[in-house]
Design a protein around this motif. Structure first.
Motif, mmCIF file in Angstrom:
data_model
loop_
_atom_site.group_PDB
_atom_site.id
_atom_site.type_symbol
_atom_site.label_atom_id
_atom_site.label_comp_id
_atom_site.label_asym_id
_atom_site.label_seq_id
_atom_site.Cartn_x
_atom_site.Cartn_y
_atom_site.Cartn_z
ATOM 1 N N LEU A 231 0.848 -1.190 0.000
ATOM 2 C CA LEU A 231 0.000 0.000 0.000
ATOM 3 C C LEU A 231 0.885 1.242 0.000
ATOM 4 O O LEU A 231 1.985 1.235 0.562
ATOM 5 N N LEU B 295 -6.293 1.059 9.176
ATOM 6 C CA LEU B 295 -6.294 -0.325 8.700
ATOM 7 C C LEU B 295 -6.556 -1.281 9.862
ATOM 8 O O LEU B 295 -7.335 -2.239 9.727
ATOM 9 N N ILE C 203 -6.965 -5.227 9.558
ATOM 10 C CA ILE C 203 -5.945 -5.423 8.526
ATOM 11 C C ILE C 203 -4.597 -5.066 9.136
ATOM 12 O O ILE C 203 -4.401 -3.952 9.623
ATOM 13 N N ALA D 238 -0.582 -4.430 8.859
ATOM 14 C CA ALA D 238 0.416 -3.971 7.894
ATOM 15 C C ALA D 238 1.612 -3.434 8.660
ATOM 16 O O ALA D 238 1.523 -3.116 9.852
ATOM 17 N N VAL E 172 1.133 -5.455 3.595
ATOM 18 C CA VAL E 172 0.025 -6.039 4.349
ATOM 19 C C VAL E 172 0.425 -7.433 4.808
ATOM 20 O O VAL E 172 0.890 -8.255 4.013
ATOM 21 N N GLU F 190 -5.507 -9.334 3.779
ATOM 22 C CA GLU F 190 -5.335 -8.490 2.597
ATOM 23 C C GLU F 190 -6.604 -8.384 1.767
ATOM 24 O O GLU F 190 -6.826 -7.383 1.080
ATOM 25 N N ILE G 29 -8.961 -5.211 2.106
ATOM 26 C CA ILE G 29 -8.448 -3.856 1.859
ATOM 27 C C ILE G 29 -9.458 -2.991 1.127
ATOM 28 O O ILE G 29 -9.752 -1.856 1.538
ATOM 29 N N ARG G 30 -9.996 -3.478 0.004
ATOM 30 C CA ARG G 30 -10.860 -2.623 -0.821
ATOM 31 C C ARG G 30 -12.142 -2.204 -0.106
ATOM 32 O O ARG G 30 -12.746 -1.194 -0.482
ATOM 33 N N SER H 176 -12.140 -1.546 3.138
ATOM 34 C CA SER H 176 -11.722 -0.903 4.385
ATOM 35 C C SER H 176 -11.974 0.600 4.346
ATOM 36 O O SER H 176 -12.027 1.224 3.287
ATOM 37 N N PHE I 85 -9.008 2.499 2.703
ATOM 38 C CA PHE I 85 -9.002 2.515 1.237
ATOM 39 C C PHE I 85 -10.131 3.382 0.696
ATOM 40 O O PHE I 85 -9.916 4.233 -0.178
ATOM 41 N N LEU J 164 -3.432 1.014 -3.378
ATOM 42 C CA LEU J 164 -2.661 -0.169 -3.734
ATOM 43 C C LEU J 164 -1.564 0.242 -4.726
ATOM 44 O O LEU J 164 -1.860 0.747 -5.799
#
Length: 385
Positions: A149, A165, A170, A172, A184, A188, A191-192, A194, A197, A204
């Motif tokens: 990221l 995160l 998540i 990282a 991460v 993982e 992520i999208r 979260s 994000f 990304l």
């Protein structure tokens, strides 16, 4: 789906891909016609397929055939999985193993190109161009790529991004030496969805790509000449550049307006006819290439590349660097980049361009695939006085 049924589905997909179908297209089509499969099934099958493509030659050697079935047998042997429980012919399970399929060669006795999952014609290029780094790079290409990221400094610092995160479970951690990069380490696939994000705190972006952009630090107007999805455009904007994005196929930039809005960045999209002439302090030409530094992410591309295609790419790259140079202001810089590790796409292109006497290299960066990022090449040029 039962584990054996997932393996049978992966075998079917691998046979399609080995026959020439693009991997991503085959996986998408299978998911659409297999409504019974849940997200865990789809993810597991995707992992099987991509793992098998990364290790196509070694798994075929272990499994006794370069077929979908052979690759999956090889993959499961490599994992030490209970083959007789999975290949028993019951229900949707593949049929039992034959005597030939049970035989397992010692990988260390096989040619290096087989052990390292490299096409024969490319092995000498890896060895010549990467020297001592060839085997570690090829080993890295056999593994799944880490998920990296970029912390969007227009909206957050690293600590804020990490905390956001973590609020979505998540995990990282920082990448030493690349101030905006995180890798991460858990969850993982969240992520999208979260908050980090969706609110634009992170993007990304591979760590090697971020390292390249950091070497372009400066001020003024920047042109991302081969912008594609726009990841580097957004990173340049976060560094303070006034960014214009261009791509010979504008459709590739289709998501960039939404990405810019989410990131709080301003990126001006322009057509090839509206770029001006020699007005940019920085022009970045991330040229089309073999993608050899990123083959762990797109492993079927490794097996589709041909000598003719590579030759065609080098001609395109020579045209790209020449075309991009026309937009550099008199005191500006030209940056040529690829995600290839091959010298014929990198140093050879830059050195041939500079041999005409008008440009000189002031910085080069060469990275090979590793746990710190993909393979990447960057050369920064300025005009000779």
């Amino acid at each position: 789906m039962q584990p054996a049924a997932r393996i049978a589905a992966a075998i079917e997909l691998l046979d399609e891909i080995l026959d020439g179908a693009p991997a991503e297209r085959s996986l998408t089509a299978w998911a659409r016609r297999s409504r019974f499969a849940g997200s865990k099934d789809r993810n597991a099958i995707r992992d099987y397929v991509y793992d098998a493509l990364r290790c196509r030659r070694s798994f075929a050697a272990l499994g006794g055939a370069e077929t979908g079935r052979g690759l999956m047998i090889g993959a499961l042997k490599a994992q030490g999985a209970p083959l007789d429980d999975l290949f028993n012919g019951i229900g949707h399970a593949p049929s039992p193993l034959t005597k030939t399929e049970r035989a397992t060669p010692l990988l260390e006795t096989l040619p290096a190109a087989v052990r390292l999952d490299c096409p024969d014609w490319l092995m000498p290029m890896f060895e010549t161009d990467l020297e001592a780094q060839a085997e570690p790079a090829l080993m890295a290409l056999r593994e799944r790529a880490p998920i990296f990221l970029r912390v969007n400094t227009l909206k957050a610092d690293v600590a804020t991004a990490l905390n956001s995160l973590a609020s979505d479970d998540i995990e990282a951690k920082r990448i030493e030496g690349i101030e905006t990069a995180l890798v991460v380490t858990a969850n993982e696939r969240r992520i999208r969805a979260s908050t980090a994000f969706e609110s634009g705190l992170v993007e990304l972006q591979d760590a090697s790509s971020q390292a390249a952009v950091h070497r372009l630090a400066g001020q003024g107007a920047a042109l991302d000449y081969c912008a594609g999805g726009g990841g580097k455009s957004l990173a340049l904007a976060a560094m303070g550049y006034s960014v214009t994005a261009h791509d010979i196929d504008p459709r590739r930039m289709g998501d960039l307006p939404a990405r810019s809005q989410r990131a709080g960045a301003t990126v001006d999209l322009r057509s090839p006819d509206d770029l001006g002439d020699g007005e940019y302090d920085l022009v970045l030409a991330d040229a089309p290439c073999s993608g050899s530094g990123t083959w762990r992410r797109t492993p079927d591309a490794k097996w589709r590349l041909t000598p003719q295609r590579l030759e065609d790419l080098t001609r395109i790259q020579a045209d790209v660097i020449r075309s991009a140079a026309a937009y550099v202001a008199p005191s500006g810089r030209l940056a040529y980049a690829t995600c290839s590790v091959f010298s014929c796409e990198n140093d050879a292109i830059v050195d041939a361009f500079c041999s005409e006497g008008r440009w000189q290299v002031i910085d080069r960066m060469k990275l090979v695939p590793s746990e710190r990022g993909d393979g990447f090449y960057l050369a920064i040029l300025e005009r000779n006085v």
